[in-house]
Write a protein that holds these residues in place. Structure first.
Motif, short mmCIF file in Angstrom:
data_model
loop_
_atom_site.label_atom_id
_atom_site.label_comp_id
_atom_site.label_asym_id
_atom_site.label_seq_id
_atom_site.Cartn_x
_atom_site.Cartn_y
_atom_site.Cartn_z
N VAL A 79 37.27 25.19 -1.54
CA VAL A 79 36.01 24.31 -1.66
C VAL A 79 36.39 22.52 -1.59
O VAL A 79 37.69 22.46 -1.38
N ARG A 80 35.49 21.91 -0.97
CA ARG A 80 35.59 20.59 -0.72
C ARG A 80 34.36 19.87 -1.34
O ARG A 80 33.17 20.45 -1.82
N VAL A 81 34.81 18.71 -1.90
CA VAL A 81 33.47 17.79 -2.63
C VAL A 81 33.23 16.54 -1.74
O VAL A 81 34.43 15.99 -1.25
N VAL A 82 32.18 16.52 -1.41
CA VAL A 82 31.74 15.33 -0.67
C VAL A 82 30.53 14.74 -1.28
O VAL A 82 29.82 15.10 -2.29
N ASP A 83 30.27 13.41 -1.02
CA ASP A 83 29.13 12.55 -1.38
C ASP A 83 27.81 13.40 -1.65
O ASP A 83 27.62 13.96 -0.02
N ALA A 84 26.96 13.39 -2.27
CA ALA A 84 25.83 14.02 -2.31
C ALA A 84 24.84 13.40 -1.25
O ALA A 84 25.00 12.10 -1.35
N PRO A 85 23.96 14.08 -0.31
CA PRO A 85 23.14 13.43 0.56
C PRO A 85 21.94 12.36 -0.33
O PRO A 85 21.89 12.67 -1.49
N ALA A 86 21.79 11.46 0.31
CA ALA A 86 20.68 10.51 -0.48
C ALA A 86 19.54 11.35 -0.84
O ALA A 86 19.06 12.37 -0.09
N VAL A 87 18.83 11.14 -1.92
CA VAL A 87 17.76 11.67 -2.28
C VAL A 87 16.46 11.31 -1.84
O VAL A 87 16.21 9.84 -1.87
N ASP A 95 41.87 22.44 12.49
CA ASP A 95 40.34 22.21 12.13
C ASP A 95 40.07 20.87 12.53
O ASP A 95 40.60 19.97 12.29
N GLU A 96 38.72 20.78 13.14
CA GLU A 96 38.35 19.28 13.65
C GLU A 96 37.64 18.77 12.62
O GLU A 96 36.31 19.12 12.46
N GLY A 97 37.86 17.75 11.85
CA GLY A 97 37.09 17.01 11.10
C GLY A 97 36.77 17.63 9.71
O GLY A 97 37.13 18.72 9.62
N PRO A 98 36.24 17.09 8.83
CA PRO A 98 35.87 17.70 7.39
C PRO A 98 34.56 18.55 7.76
O PRO A 98 33.86 18.50 8.29
N PRO A 99 34.51 19.79 6.43
CA PRO A 99 33.27 20.41 6.59
C PRO A 99 32.17 19.83 6.42
O PRO A 99 32.54 18.69 5.76
N THR A 100 31.00 20.37 6.79
CA THR A 100 29.84 19.79 6.57
C THR A 100 29.09 21.09 5.96
O THR A 100 29.47 22.19 5.92
N ALA A 101 27.87 20.83 5.16
CA ALA A 101 27.00 21.76 4.69
C ALA A 101 26.68 22.82 5.83
O ALA A 101 26.33 23.79 5.68
N ALA A 102 26.45 22.29 7.09
CA ALA A 102 25.85 23.15 8.20
C ALA A 102 27.02 24.15 8.53
O ALA A 102 26.55 25.17 9.10
N ASN A 103 28.30 24.00 8.10
CA ASN A 103 29.36 24.88 8.56
C ASN A 103 30.05 25.52 7.48
O ASN A 103 31.23 26.15 7.63
N ALA A 104 29.29 25.31 6.39
CA ALA A 104 30.04 25.77 4.92
C ALA A 104 29.54 27.26 4.67
O ALA A 104 28.50 27.67 5.36
N LEU A 105 30.32 28.14 4.05
CA LEU A 105 29.81 29.26 3.80
C LEU A 105 28.76 29.18 2.63
O LEU A 105 27.76 30.00 2.49
N ARG A 106 28.90 28.17 1.81
CA ARG A 106 27.71 27.89 0.71
C ARG A 106 27.74 26.33 0.45
O ARG A 106 29.30 26.03 0.51
N SER A 107 26.82 25.81 0.16
CA SER A 107 26.87 24.71 -0.35
C SER A 107 26.03 24.45 -1.57
O SER A 107 25.11 25.18 -1.85
N ALA A 108 26.30 23.30 -2.53
CA ALA A 108 25.64 23.09 -3.56
C ALA A 108 25.55 21.90 -4.12
O ALA A 108 26.69 21.30 -4.09
#
Length: 89
Positions: free
Chosen positions: A81-89, A20-33
């Motif tokens: 699941v992976r935990v990443v920083d929340a996008p800036a609000v 797998d190349e690089g960490p997952p992102t919301a764009a290629n996740a099955l679901r994100s929250a």
């Protein structure tokens, strides 16, 4: 002492496979929250987060998900699941 971040983004992804190349992102996740700290401690002893149908106990230091429910159900085998920083609000 570890500061409890106010929010994280949880990504539900297919199980990690070698190559797998690089960490997952919301764009290629099955679901994100986006999940917010509830101010409570979960049964695991870690801070509890909730939002968008997901509830998780997350170790803020290692970002390890110690417990997770999605729409009230446990995660099926083969998913992680992976935990990443929340996008800036």
């Amino acid at each position: 002492m570890t500061t409890v971040p106010p929010r994280f983004e949880i990504l539900l992804v297919a199980e990690f496979t070698e190559g797998d190349e690089g960490p997952p992102t919301a764009a290629n996740a099955l679901r994100s929250a986006l999940v917010e700290a509830t101010g409570e401690t979960g049964a695991s002893g870690y801070p509890h987060y909730a939002g968008s149908g997901m509830e998780a106990d997350i170790d803020p230091e290692t970002r390890t998900v110690e417990a997770l429910l999605i729409d009230g159900y446990e995660v099926d085998y083969g998913l992680s699941v992976r935990v990443v920083d929340a996008p800036a609000v």
